[in-house]
Design an enzyme around this catalytic site. Structure first.
Site, PDB file in Angstrom:
ATOM      1  N   TYR A 284      -4.823   8.247  -6.999  1.00 43.31           N
ATOM      2  CA  TYR A 284      -3.840   7.337  -6.399  1.00 43.31           C
ATOM      3  C   TYR A 284      -4.266   7.000  -4.971  1.00 43.31           C
ATOM      4  O   TYR A 284      -4.232   5.825  -4.567  1.00 43.31           O
ATOM      5  CB  TYR A 284      -2.451   7.977  -6.408  1.00 43.31           C
ATOM      6  CG  TYR A 284      -1.392   7.104  -5.776  1.00 43.31           C
ATOM      7  CD1 TYR A 284      -0.936   5.960  -6.425  1.00 43.31           C
ATOM      8  CD2 TYR A 284      -0.842   7.416  -4.534  1.00 43.31           C
ATOM      9  CE1 TYR A 284       0.031   5.142  -5.848  1.00 43.31           C
ATOM     10  CE2 TYR A 284       0.132   6.609  -3.954  1.00 43.31           C
ATOM     11  CZ  TYR A 284       0.565   5.480  -4.612  1.00 43.31           C
ATOM     12  OH  TYR A 284       1.517   4.673  -4.036  1.00 43.31           O
TER      13      TYR A 284
ATOM     14  N   SER B 245       0.860  -1.178   0.000  1.00 37.40           N
ATOM     15  CA  SER B 245       0.000   0.000   0.000  1.00 37.40           C
ATOM     16  C   SER B 245       0.902   1.236   0.000  1.00 37.40           C
ATOM     17  O   SER B 245       1.915   1.267  -0.703  1.00 37.40           O
ATOM     18  CB  SER B 245      -0.925  -0.036   1.207  1.00 37.40           C
ATOM     19  OG  SER B 245      -1.790   1.075   1.232  1.00 37.40           O
TER      20      SER B 245
ATOM     21  N   LYS C 217      -5.265   3.164  -3.273  1.00 34.27           N
ATOM     22  CA  LYS C 217      -4.647   2.602  -2.076  1.00 34.27           C
ATOM     23  C   LYS C 217      -5.638   2.493  -0.914  1.00 34.27           C
ATOM     24  O   LYS C 217      -5.579   1.543  -0.130  1.00 34.27           O
ATOM     25  CB  LYS C 217      -3.425   3.437  -1.673  1.00 34.27           C
ATOM     26  CG  LYS C 217      -2.292   3.391  -2.690  1.00 34.27           C
ATOM     27  CD  LYS C 217      -1.802   1.965  -2.943  1.00 34.27           C
ATOM     28  CE  LYS C 217      -0.592   1.935  -3.855  1.00 34.27           C
ATOM     29  NZ  LYS C 217      -0.108   0.547  -4.110  1.00 34.27           N
TER      30      LYS C 217
END
Length: 269
Positions: free
Chosen positions: A147, A133, A151
């Site tokens: 982004y 992660s 995650k």
């Protein structure tokens, strides 16, 4: 001797973990879009490194590749879901193709690999899954929203997964690194078309991190080896000195905000 299955092994953190696993005397099956980039390590590995081509966004190929990987050394002990890339752009700026691409790789790619390896690990009655992660899976950064989303999604998936498999001898750990000196800010970073409307946001972000120095990525690989050696691995492993303090403060602020609105929360039944 452990057997590793590592995606995105061709460069950056993935390659470093391959190198450290080999140095520890373990076997490795690495995957990369361009397997030839690992030829030097294959030649020096004395048969302990096998590289398979893989695009993690292709679900059927992921399952076939994992099946091949399990046959190479007879088992898989440690899975490292490392394949991924970064995307910079304000939420309004990111186009549909880029938004879908980052979710396909960073989230769905990890999901497909996880689904493919679980039957192998369940049959063995043991195994480790390391989901690479990011600190960006714990806190949102302006102009990195997509982004962050990829995650954050991986974090939620993996938290549920850890609870589902904890009675099956399978440990799941979210590895959450800060920014390290890899190609994440170079070849692995995609930029969306920029709008002047968000230039002030970008300027403020640049000023905030102007003095920041990326960490040494070798330390991430060392931490991963230490993690795998532990008999009691954590659900989450945050990596990075300064960002450790930032995340702790962020969670204190969240608790304080929830407390400030507690009466409204409870009144909602």
């Amino acid at each position: 001797m452990r057997t590793w299955f590592i995606t995105g092994a061709g460069r950056g953190l993935g390659r470093l973990v391959v190198e450290h696993a080999l140095r520890a005397g373990d076997n490795v099956v690495g995957t990369a879009r361009r397997p030839e980039v690992l030829e030097d390590l294959v030649n020096a590995s004395e048969g302990r490194l096998v590289v398979l081509p893989l695009d993690v966004t292709d679900r059927s190929t992921v399952f076939t590749t994992v099946e091949k990987a399990a046959e190479v050394f007879g088992r898989i002990d440690v899975v490292v879901n490392n394949a991924g890339f970064g995307l910079m752009g304000a939420v309004e700026e990111v186009g549909e193709a880029d938004a879908r691409a980052i979710m396909e790789t960073n989230f769905f790619g990890a999901l497909w690999v996880t689904q493919a390896v679980l039957p192998v690990l369940r049959k063995q009655g043991e195994g480790r899954i390391l989901q690479m992660s990011s600190v960006s899976g714990l806190m949102a950064v302006p102009t990195m929203g997509l982004y962050n989303a990829s995650k954050f999604a991986l974090e939620g998936l993996s938290d549920a997964l850890a609870q589902e498999v904890e009675g099956l001898g399978i440990h799941v750990t979210l590895v959450e690194p800060r920014v390290y000196a890899t190609d994440f800010m170079g070849a692995s970073l995609k930029m969306s078309p920029l709008s002047p409307a968000y230039d002030p946001v970008r300027a403020a972000l640049m000023a905030k991190y102007a003095d920041g120095v990326p960490g040494d990525p070798v330390k991430v690989a060392e931490a991963v080896l230490e993690l795998v050696a532990s008999d009691a691995p954590p659900r989450r492993l945050l990596l990075g000195d300064g960002d450790f303090d930032v995340i702790m403060e962020l969670h204190r602020d969240r608790v304080a905000e929830w407390r400030a609105w507690e009466s409204v929360s409870r009144a909602a039944g």
